[in-house]
Design a protein around this motif. Structure first.
Motif, PDB file in Angstrom:
ATOM      1  N   GLN A  75      54.805  42.830 -12.328  1.00  0.00           N
ATOM      2  CA  GLN A  75      53.465  42.998 -11.775  1.00  0.00           C
ATOM      3  C   GLN A  75      53.580  43.529 -10.347  1.00  0.00           C
ATOM      4  O   GLN A  75      54.343  42.991  -9.543  1.00  0.00           O
ATOM      5  CB  GLN A  75      52.707  41.677 -11.789  1.00  0.00           C
ATOM      6  CG  GLN A  75      52.473  41.128 -13.186  1.00  0.00           C
ATOM      7  CD  GLN A  75      51.687  39.824 -13.197  1.00  0.00           C
ATOM      8  OE1 GLN A  75      50.922  39.539 -12.279  1.00  0.00           O
ATOM      9  NE2 GLN A  75      51.864  39.039 -14.257  1.00  0.00           N
ATOM     10  N   GLY A  92      38.397  45.397 -13.535  1.00  0.00           N
ATOM     11  CA  GLY A  92      39.586  45.037 -14.295  1.00  0.00           C
ATOM     12  C   GLY A  92      39.997  46.082 -15.303  1.00  0.00           C
ATOM     13  O   GLY A  92      40.946  45.877 -16.061  1.00  0.00           O
ATOM     14  N   THR A 106      43.411  40.113  -8.808  1.00  0.00           N
ATOM     15  CA  THR A 106      43.632  40.426 -10.222  1.00  0.00           C
ATOM     16  C   THR A 106      43.414  41.905 -10.541  1.00  0.00           C
ATOM     17  O   THR A 106      44.254  42.546 -11.188  1.00  0.00           O
ATOM     18  CB  THR A 106      42.708  39.573 -11.098  1.00  0.00           C
ATOM     19  OG1 THR A 106      42.917  38.198 -10.786  1.00  0.00           O
ATOM     20  CG2 THR A 106      43.010  39.794 -12.573  1.00  0.00           C
ATOM     21  N   TRP A 107      42.302  42.467 -10.102  1.00  0.00           N
ATOM     22  CA  TRP A 107      42.002  43.850 -10.438  1.00  0.00           C
ATOM     23  C   TRP A 107      42.951  44.831  -9.762  1.00  0.00           C
ATOM     24  O   TRP A 107      43.026  45.993 -10.150  1.00  0.00           O
ATOM     25  CB  TRP A 107      40.564  44.193 -10.040  1.00  0.00           C
ATOM     26  CG  TRP A 107      39.524  43.489 -10.865  1.00  0.00           C
ATOM     27  CD1 TRP A 107      39.740  42.675 -11.931  1.00  0.00           C
ATOM     28  CD2 TRP A 107      38.113  43.552 -10.672  1.00  0.00           C
ATOM     29  NE1 TRP A 107      38.549  42.213 -12.429  1.00  0.00           N
ATOM     30  CE2 TRP A 107      37.517  42.735 -11.675  1.00  0.00           C
ATOM     31  CE3 TRP A 107      37.271  44.199  -9.767  1.00  0.00           C
ATOM     32  CZ2 TRP A 107      36.142  42.561 -11.785  1.00  0.00           C
ATOM     33  CZ3 TRP A 107      35.895  44.029  -9.863  1.00  0.00           C
ATOM     34  CH2 TRP A 107      35.339  43.221 -10.881  1.00  0.00           C
ATOM     35  N   THR A 109      46.192  44.313  -9.622  1.00  0.00           N
ATOM     36  CA  THR A 109      47.524  44.061 -10.172  1.00  0.00           C
ATOM     37  C   THR A 109      47.771  44.957 -11.375  1.00  0.00           C
ATOM     38  O   THR A 109      46.950  45.026 -12.295  1.00  0.00           O
ATOM     39  CB  THR A 109      47.676  42.587 -10.580  1.00  0.00           C
ATOM     40  OG1 THR A 109      47.463  41.760  -9.430  1.00  0.00           O
ATOM     41  CG2 THR A 109      49.061  42.318 -11.145  1.00  0.00           C
ATOM     42  N   SER A 125      44.267  44.523 -15.768  1.00  0.00           N
ATOM     43  CA  SER A 125      43.986  43.133 -16.131  1.00  0.00           C
ATOM     44  C   SER A 125      43.181  42.979 -17.414  1.00  0.00           C
ATOM     45  O   SER A 125      43.240  41.924 -18.052  1.00  0.00           O
ATOM     46  CB  SER A 125      43.272  42.415 -14.980  1.00  0.00           C
ATOM     47  OG  SER A 125      42.050  43.024 -14.676  1.00  0.00           O
TER      48      SER A 125
END
Length: 516
Positions: A75, A92, A106-107, A109, A125
């Motif tokens: 990641q 995402g 998160t978005w 990654t 994601s």
């Protein structure tokens, strides 16, 4: 309903005779119930890291992979040096990529799918893949493909003087750039000799998390090299002398983690390589020679049941569910058909550590029912082990379900590791926790006429860098005392491990632990 043919009935009779003989060796279990005050049926070690690779256990296996910090599932966060902003897949995934985030979450990654040492697909994601679109103005990056497309292959070029700095080349031959926050495009063809801060094609790539499982190893090396490395590993990591050592030091069983791809040996799907099935055959032979039992454990299920490296995951997403049930039952059917009549078979565990809420209880019960029936087609009395869900799950959620299944067992894993609560605790404090808390947890799930209970994984490794030998001995003894009351027994994680306190063999040889 299944009805046995005459030949199958004879097969069952033979299995029952073998089982009766085994009960003379292991008299402590009361069939269909609880073992009461007797000693556990199984004192076992897990043969972890053998047929399902886990990099933390055998890190040297990964040393020679080129760019071995960029394996499948790594990641990353990618930041535009010029804009000082992180690239983001808005919502995402499902739309364009932008370079407009100050803090990566998160978005922001991206998970790598490795094609070779420098070429990758990027997954976001919501599980979409990144590609580029020529619709409208410019060549914009978007994340909306269910599978990697022809426009979704990217070459990562690292700056030799500063490995954090990268350029990313798209499949059209041009490079990604972020001239403005509103879009990331694949159309840069400027000067590639300089890595200046104002260059829109220069990014920083920060590794957030990585996986080191069998998928990562075999895909990282490629088929030819991985075949050599894995064959050597299978032939040397566990040998028959290890079974003799375990038997001489108080163990009567091994729990062997296997991956779903073993059923396709000698032609497993890429990138897995052949040979693990032969190693498993050898393990059964060695168990028989040393009067031991084998607990087969489906450690890695199709699609990954927990996203961990030991589940065979490619990128850490949990994709086991209803659509994977039939495929997973087929693996159990294969194992039960191959080893169901073997006198050393002690139990088959249908799945290791499914993770809630990613794996739903309804799907798990449906699979456990089908997997149980598959085992019963080949052996009417071998134990079938159902693993408790980890994460947001009730430890008693399977008890009433399993109580209806004859010769069923619930597997619980007890580690004083994966919580800040245990950080820094000494051996006495950990021992007290085991005597009080773990003992109570075992009592709560041990029910009259309920399934037997198996502590399928535990370790004497402390979450304390300053622990003494006496600390480890106290902690180990407490677990042997308490888990020794589990009605089906226990299995130490693991027999061998690069980290000493996780290794049963090392703990015994160095007098940290001794079985009565």
């Amino acid at each position: 309903m299944y009805h046995a043919t005459q030949s199958q009935a004879l097969h069952y009779k033979r299995v029952e005779m073998l089982f009766a003989a085994a009960m003379l060796l292991f008299p402590s279990v009361l069939l269909g119930g609880v073992a009461g005050e007797d000693l556990p049926l199984f004192k076992a070690a897990n043969l972890g890291g053998w047929l399902v690779v886990e990099g933390w256990m055998t890190p040297s296996l990964f040393d020679a992979i080129p760019n071995n910090d960029l394996l499948d599932g790594t990641q990353v966060h990618i930041k535009s040096v010029r804009l000082n902003k992180y690239i983001c897949a808005e919502n995402g995934g499902g739309s364009a990529l932008m370079a407009n985030r100050d803090i990566p979450k998160t978005w922001e990654t991206f998970r790598l799918w490795r094609i070779n040492a420098t070429t990758f697909n990027f997954r976001v994601s919501n599980k979409d893949f990144v590609g580029f679109s020529t619709q409208g103005r410019g060549v914009k990056l978007v994340a909306r493909d269910d599978e990697p497309g022809t426009n979704g292959t990217f070459n990562i070029i690292r700056n030799s003087d500063d490995p954090l700095r990268v350029r990313i080349q798209a499949s059209n031959g041009l490079f990604l750039q972020a001239e403005a926050e509103s879009a990331v495009t694949a159309d840069y063809s400027g000067n590639l000799d300089q890595w200046e801060d104002q260059d829109p094609s220069v990014f920083e790539m920060h590794i957030v998390k990585s996986l080191q499982g069998e998928y990562q190893l075999t895909n990282g090396y490629g088929y030819d090299e991985a075949s050599k490395i894995m064959m050597n590993h299978w032939n040397t990591y566990i040998v028959e002398d290890d079974f003799r050592f375990m038997r001489q030091n108080g163990l009567n069983a091994v729990r062997i983690p296997v991956g779903w791809w073993i059923m396709y040996d000698p032609m497993p799907p890429q990138p897995f390589v052949p040979g693990s099935l032969l190693a498993l055959d050898n393990a059964f032979k060695w168990a028989l020679n040393n009067n031991m039992k084998v607990i087969l454990d489906l450690h890695a299920a199709p699609g990954s049941q927990n996203g961990k490296h030991h589940s065979g995951s490619r990128d850490g997403f949990i994709e086991w569910g209803d659509s994977k049930i039939l495929e997973t039952v087929a693996v159990i059917d294969f194992l039960a058909r191959r080893y169901g009549a073997h006198p050393s078979l002690g139990a088959i565990e249908l799945m290791n550590e499914p993770l809630a809420p990613g794996v739903t209880l309804d799907s798990l019960r449906e699979y456990y029912t089908a997997g149980y029936e598959a085992v019963r087609e080949y052996n009417p009395t071998v134990y079938v082990i159902l693993s408790n869900r980890l994460g947001e799950a009730d430890s008693a959620e399977l008890l009433s379900f399993a109580a209806r299944l004859k010769y069923s067992v619930i597997d619980v894993h007890y580690y004083n590791r994966y919580s800040d609560y245990f950080k820094g605790l000494n051996g006495q404090q950990n021992a007290e926790y085991v005597y009080k808390k773990r003992s109570k947890q075992l009592q709560e799930i041990t029910r009259k006429k309920g399934p037997l209970i198996f502590v399928g994984e535990w370790t004497a490794a402390l979450y304390n860098d300053n622990a003494s030998m006496e600390d480890y001995k106290k902690f180990a003894k407490a677990q042997l005392d308490v888990f020794g009351k589990a009605t089906f027994g226990w299995a130490y994680w693991s027999y061998k491990c690069d980290q000493n306190y996780w290794s049963f063999k090392w703990m015994i040889e160095n007098n940290y632990m001794k079985l009565g």
